[in-house]
Design a protein around this motif. Structure first.
Motif, PDB file in Angstrom:
ATOM      1  N   GLU A 154       0.831  -1.211   0.000  1.00 18.85           N
ATOM      2  CA  GLU A 154       0.000   0.000   0.000  1.00 18.85           C
ATOM      3  C   GLU A 154       0.864   1.259   0.000  1.00 18.85           C
ATOM      4  O   GLU A 154       1.804   1.387   0.784  1.00 18.85           O
ATOM      5  N   HIS A 155       0.544   2.190  -0.897  1.00 12.46           N
ATOM      6  CA  HIS A 155       1.244   3.470  -0.975  1.00 12.46           C
ATOM      7  C   HIS A 155       0.230   4.576  -0.664  1.00 12.46           C
ATOM      8  O   HIS A 155      -0.772   4.714  -1.355  1.00 12.46           O
ATOM      9  N   ILE A 156       0.520   5.367   0.375  1.00  9.15           N
ATOM     10  CA  ILE A 156      -0.402   6.406   0.839  1.00  9.15           C
ATOM     11  C   ILE A 156       0.244   7.762   0.620  1.00  9.15           C
ATOM     12  O   ILE A 156       1.389   7.993   1.047  1.00  9.15           O
ATOM     13  N   HIS A 157      -0.465   8.673  -0.034  1.00 10.73           N
ATOM     14  CA  HIS A 157       0.068  10.020  -0.284  1.00 10.73           C
ATOM     15  C   HIS A 157       0.370  10.715   1.047  1.00 10.73           C
ATOM     16  O   HIS A 157      -0.438  10.690   1.971  1.00 10.73           O
ATOM     17  N   ALA A 158       1.533  11.352   1.142  1.00 10.73           N
ATOM     18  CA  ALA A 158       1.939  12.006   2.391  1.00 10.73           C
ATOM     19  C   ALA A 158       1.460  13.445   2.436  1.00 10.73           C
ATOM     20  O   ALA A 158       1.542  14.170   1.446  1.00 10.73           O
ATOM     21  N   GLU A 159       0.945  13.864   3.597  1.00  9.51           N
ATOM     22  CA  GLU A 159       0.542  15.248   3.805  1.00  9.51           C
ATOM     23  C   GLU A 159       1.683  16.046   4.435  1.00  9.51           C
ATOM     24  O   GLU A 159       1.915  17.200   4.091  1.00  9.51           O
ATOM     25  N   ASN A 160       2.388  15.437   5.380  1.00 12.13           N
ATOM     26  CA  ASN A 160       3.535  16.069   6.043  1.00 12.13           C
ATOM     27  C   ASN A 160       4.729  15.135   5.943  1.00 12.13           C
ATOM     28  O   ASN A 160       4.570  13.918   5.867  1.00 12.13           O
ATOM     29  N   THR A 161       5.934  15.722   5.954  1.00 12.16           N
ATOM     30  CA  THR A 161       7.144  14.889   5.952  1.00 12.16           C
ATOM     31  C   THR A 161       7.104  13.913   7.127  1.00 12.16           C
ATOM     32  O   THR A 161       7.319  12.717   6.964  1.00 12.16           O
ATOM     33  N   THR A 162       6.845  14.440   8.314  1.00 12.38           N
ATOM     34  CA  THR A 162       6.682  13.612   9.511  1.00 12.38           C
ATOM     35  C   THR A 162       5.246  13.788  10.001  1.00 12.38           C
ATOM     36  O   THR A 162       4.857  14.896  10.387  1.00 12.38           O
ATOM     37  N   PRO A 163       4.417  12.738   9.979  1.00 14.04           N
ATOM     38  CA  PRO A 163       3.003  12.886  10.365  1.00 14.04           C
ATOM     39  C   PRO A 163       2.839  13.253  11.832  1.00 14.04           C
ATOM     40  O   PRO A 163       3.759  13.096  12.639  1.00 14.04           O
ATOM     41  N   GLU A 164       1.644  13.745  12.175  1.00  8.27           N
ATOM     42  CA  GLU A 164       1.304  13.952  13.587  1.00  8.27           C
ATOM     43  C   GLU A 164       1.489  12.639  14.346  1.00  8.27           C
ATOM     44  O   GLU A 164       1.340  11.559  13.783  1.00  8.27           O
ATOM     45  N   SER A 165       1.793  12.739  15.623  1.00  8.79           N
ATOM     46  CA  SER A 165       2.155  11.553  16.407  1.00  8.79           C
ATOM     47  C   SER A 165       1.082  10.464  16.353  1.00  8.79           C
ATOM     48  O   SER A 165       1.414   9.272  16.256  1.00  8.79           O
ATOM     49  N   TYR A 166      -0.193  10.847  16.383  1.00  6.32           N
ATOM     50  CA  TYR A 166      -1.266   9.844  16.332  1.00  6.32           C
ATOM     51  C   TYR A 166      -1.177   9.061  15.026  1.00  6.32           C
ATOM     52  O   TYR A 166      -1.223   7.833  15.010  1.00  6.32           O
ATOM     53  N   ASN A 167      -1.050   9.798  13.894  1.00  4.37           N
ATOM     54  CA  ASN A 167      -0.976   9.140  12.592  1.00  4.37           C
ATOM     55  C   ASN A 167       0.292   8.305  12.460  1.00  4.37           C
ATOM     56  O   ASN A 167       0.271   7.207  11.894  1.00  4.37           O
ATOM     57  N   LEU A 168       1.388   8.818  13.000  1.00  2.00           N
ATOM     58  CA  LEU A 168       2.655   8.090  12.955  1.00  2.00           C
ATOM     59  C   LEU A 168       2.537   6.752  13.684  1.00  2.00           C
ATOM     60  O   LEU A 168       2.940   5.699  13.165  1.00  2.00           O
ATOM     61  N   GLN A 169       1.945   6.778  14.870  1.00  2.00           N
ATOM     62  CA  GLN A 169       1.778   5.540  15.639  1.00  2.00           C
ATOM     63  C   GLN A 169       0.817   4.585  14.939  1.00  2.00           C
ATOM     64  O   GLN A 169       1.024   3.367  14.929  1.00  2.00           O
ATOM     65  N   GLU A 170      -0.235   5.143  14.325  1.00  2.00           N
ATOM     66  CA  GLU A 170      -1.188   4.299  13.591  1.00  2.00           C
ATOM     67  C   GLU A 170      -0.502   3.626  12.397  1.00  2.00           C
ATOM     68  O   GLU A 170      -0.713   2.442  12.138  1.00  2.00           O
ATOM     69  N   TYR A 171       0.331   4.387  11.667  1.00  2.00           N
ATOM     70  CA  TYR A 171       1.056   3.799  10.534  1.00  2.00           C
ATOM     71  C   TYR A 171       1.962   2.666  11.005  1.00  2.00           C
ATOM     72  O   TYR A 171       2.013   1.605  10.384  1.00  2.00           O
ATOM     73  N   MET A 172       2.681   2.895  12.091  1.00  2.00           N
ATOM     74  CA  MET A 172       3.589   1.847  12.584  1.00  2.00           C
ATOM     75  C   MET A 172       2.808   0.621  13.054  1.00  2.00           C
ATOM     76  O   MET A 172       3.236  -0.516  12.846  1.00  2.00           O
ATOM     77  N   HIS A 173       1.650   0.872  13.674  1.00  2.00           N
ATOM     78  CA  HIS A 173       0.780  -0.245  14.078  1.00  2.00           C
ATOM     79  C   HIS A 173       0.358  -1.067  12.867  1.00  2.00           C
ATOM     80  O   HIS A 173       0.395  -2.310  12.892  1.00  2.00           O
TER      81      HIS A 173
END
Length: 495
Positions: A154-173
């Motif tokens: 899956e390839h997801i278009h990025a909104e920020n170079t480093t996502p907000e912490s909630y989104n970052l943790q969700e991606y890693m999950h």
């Protein structure tokens, strides 16, 4: 999930509504964690985040009315009279959100090898090099960066170079669920300043380089602040791998808590590049080199210049920590391609054409001086500048192109709410400080067609500024525009 579980790594105080009555986090069940007031629901935990244009603390009353179980605040808020919502008081809600999000998604970073890359230039390219290399060695690697987030297929278009912490943790999950064993991510100075990468410790932190950038309103007040924020990564990682040739490396590492390794060309580095040889064929530019020090590899990269070698050295240093062999490293380096980062597009056997994201004077100068080392017949630079941004950037880019390119084609980029011709005139002002020859062509497709039609034997043509972007922003609307497609349309029309 119990509120106490979400708050276990934070200092906090909980009261009932606006009273001074303290309550226990163990007694409160949380169904969801949100920081967007539109997503507040019964039983949720709403984190009040103060942004540049909106303060979530103003939605505290709304959260109580929607029967949220608790809110997280860093200041006094207005609530309905006799409200019993749990109010969690912390020093910084962004910092708290990072730890709450990590706990909510069951600490996914603990189940992955985490690699974070910070620096002014080279972050995007290096993340892809590392991913290529580790996947070639049998690892399954997630990626988070400027262009996209990659989770399995899956390839997801990025909104920020480093996502907000909630989104970052969700991606890693989601990466853990997809079977990834590691993740490589770009870590911006903004991301570090806004605590987006708190809540876990990186296994490896990387510093590529630093030059003045992102300084201004809503970014960094000055270069020292920019450097300080970059340096925060090395208080959040176990091993720091740094460009030992950068004059600011010692400043970046001030107060670091990690082990440190260095890479570069200089004698004192732990991994060094030696025996450089440039590759120059029509449609192809690259470098051969060997490494010395902690690991010995013979490598080839199909992008030009010393900065490409530095990016590759950094990736090799990471691969060493994963036990990768030369047989796994070398082909991955040669085969790595990054959209819009010195991306070669074959249009002729006579000259070389490439697309690159260089969109400020510093990046453009670095690119053009690198390409000069390949002794082109002519170095042609096509670029524009974004609207509603600093005019200084336009003057500087015009002056750089006039100084280092043989011919410049000034065109439109993302004019936003400005007239393209006004922006181009500002670029021309910088050009006129030099003896550089140029032409102005507003329509970007026409400008690219002009470059291709006038290409000569041995020329190198750079389409700068758009890179991976596949749109042009005009009067608040993003219209589809991909330079790769424009090139193919031009070639078809020429047939």
């Amino acid at each position: 999930m119990k509120l106490s579980k979400l708050l276990e790594n934070l200092e906090y105080k909980i009261t009932k509504g606006n009273s001074f009555e303290e309550i226990s986090a163990d007694s409160i069940e949380i169904r969801d964690v949100v920081n967007d007031n539109r997503k507040i629901s019964e039983g949720s935990l709403f984190i009040c985040i103060k942004g540049a244009n909106f303060d979530g603390h103003s939605c505290a009353k709304e959260a109580a009315e929607k029967r949220a179980a608790a809110i997280v605040v860093s200041q006094d808020v207005g609530l309905p009279e006799n409200s019993e919502i749990a109010v969690v008081r912390v020093e910084d809600t962004r910092y708290a959100m990072a730890f709450i999000s990590a706990a909510y998604f069951d600490h996914p970073a603990r189940k992955l090898k985490t690699i974070g890359i910070t620096g002014t230039k080279g972050k995007t390219t290096t993340t892809y090099l590392i991913r290529n290399m580790l996947e070639n060695a049998g690892h399954k690697v997630g990626l988070i960066g400027t262009i996209e987030v990659i989770i399995g297929d899956e390839h997801i278009h990025a909104e920020n170079t480093t996502p907000e912490s909630y989104n970052l943790q969700e991606y890693m999950h989601r990466m853990v669920e997809a079977g990834c064993d590691s993740v490589v991510m770009e870590v911006s100075s903004q991301g570090l300043m806004l605590h987006r990468t708190q809540g876990f410790t990186f296994d490896i932190g990387i510093f590529t380089n630093i030059e003045p950038d992102h300084i201004g309103p809503n970014e960094h007040k000055d270069f020292d602040d920019y450097m300080h924020c970059k340096g925060l990564l090395f208080k959040q990682c176990k091993v720091g791998i740094c460009n030992g040739d950068d004059i600011h490396t010692d400043d970046i590492l001030e107060g670091h808590t990690c082990e440190v390794e260095t890479y570069g060309f200089g004698e004192g580095n732990d991994i060094r590049a030696i025996n450089l040889a440039y590759i120059h064929k029509p449609g192809q530019l690259g470098v051969f080199f060997d490494t010395d020090g902690l690991i010995k590899v013979h490598a080839e990269v199909e992008t030009p210049g010393k900065f490409s070698v530095l990016n590759a050295l950094c990736a090799i240093a990471v691969a060493r920590h994963f036990g990768c062999s030369e047989a796994e490293i070398a082909p991955a380096l040669k085969g790595a391609k990054v959209k819009g980062r010195i991306e070669m597009v074959k249009v002729s056997d006579d000259f070389t054409l490439m697309i690159d994201y260089a969109h400020n004077a510093m990046a453009l100068k670095s690119l053009l001086t690198t390409l000069r080392d390949y002794h082109p017949n002519r170095l042609i630079c096509l670029f524009g500048c974004g609207g509603n941004r600093s005019k200084l950037r336009r003057f500087e880019m015009g002056e750089v192109s006039g100084k280092y390119a043989d011919f410049t084609i000034i065109t439109s980029d993302n004019p936003r709410f400005e007239e393209p011709e006004d922006i181009m005139n500002d670029i021309e002002t910088g050009m006129k400080k030099t003896d550089g020859k140029y032409i102005k062509i507003t329509d970007r497709k026409e400008a690219i067609a002009y470059a291709i039609d006038h290409g000569e034997q041995g020329d190198i043509i750079v389409l700068a500024g758009k890179g991976h972007e596949d749109y042009q922003e005009i009067k608040g609307v993003k219209y589809h525009m991909d330079e790769r497609e424009l090139i193919q349309e031009i070639l078809e029309e020429r047939k």
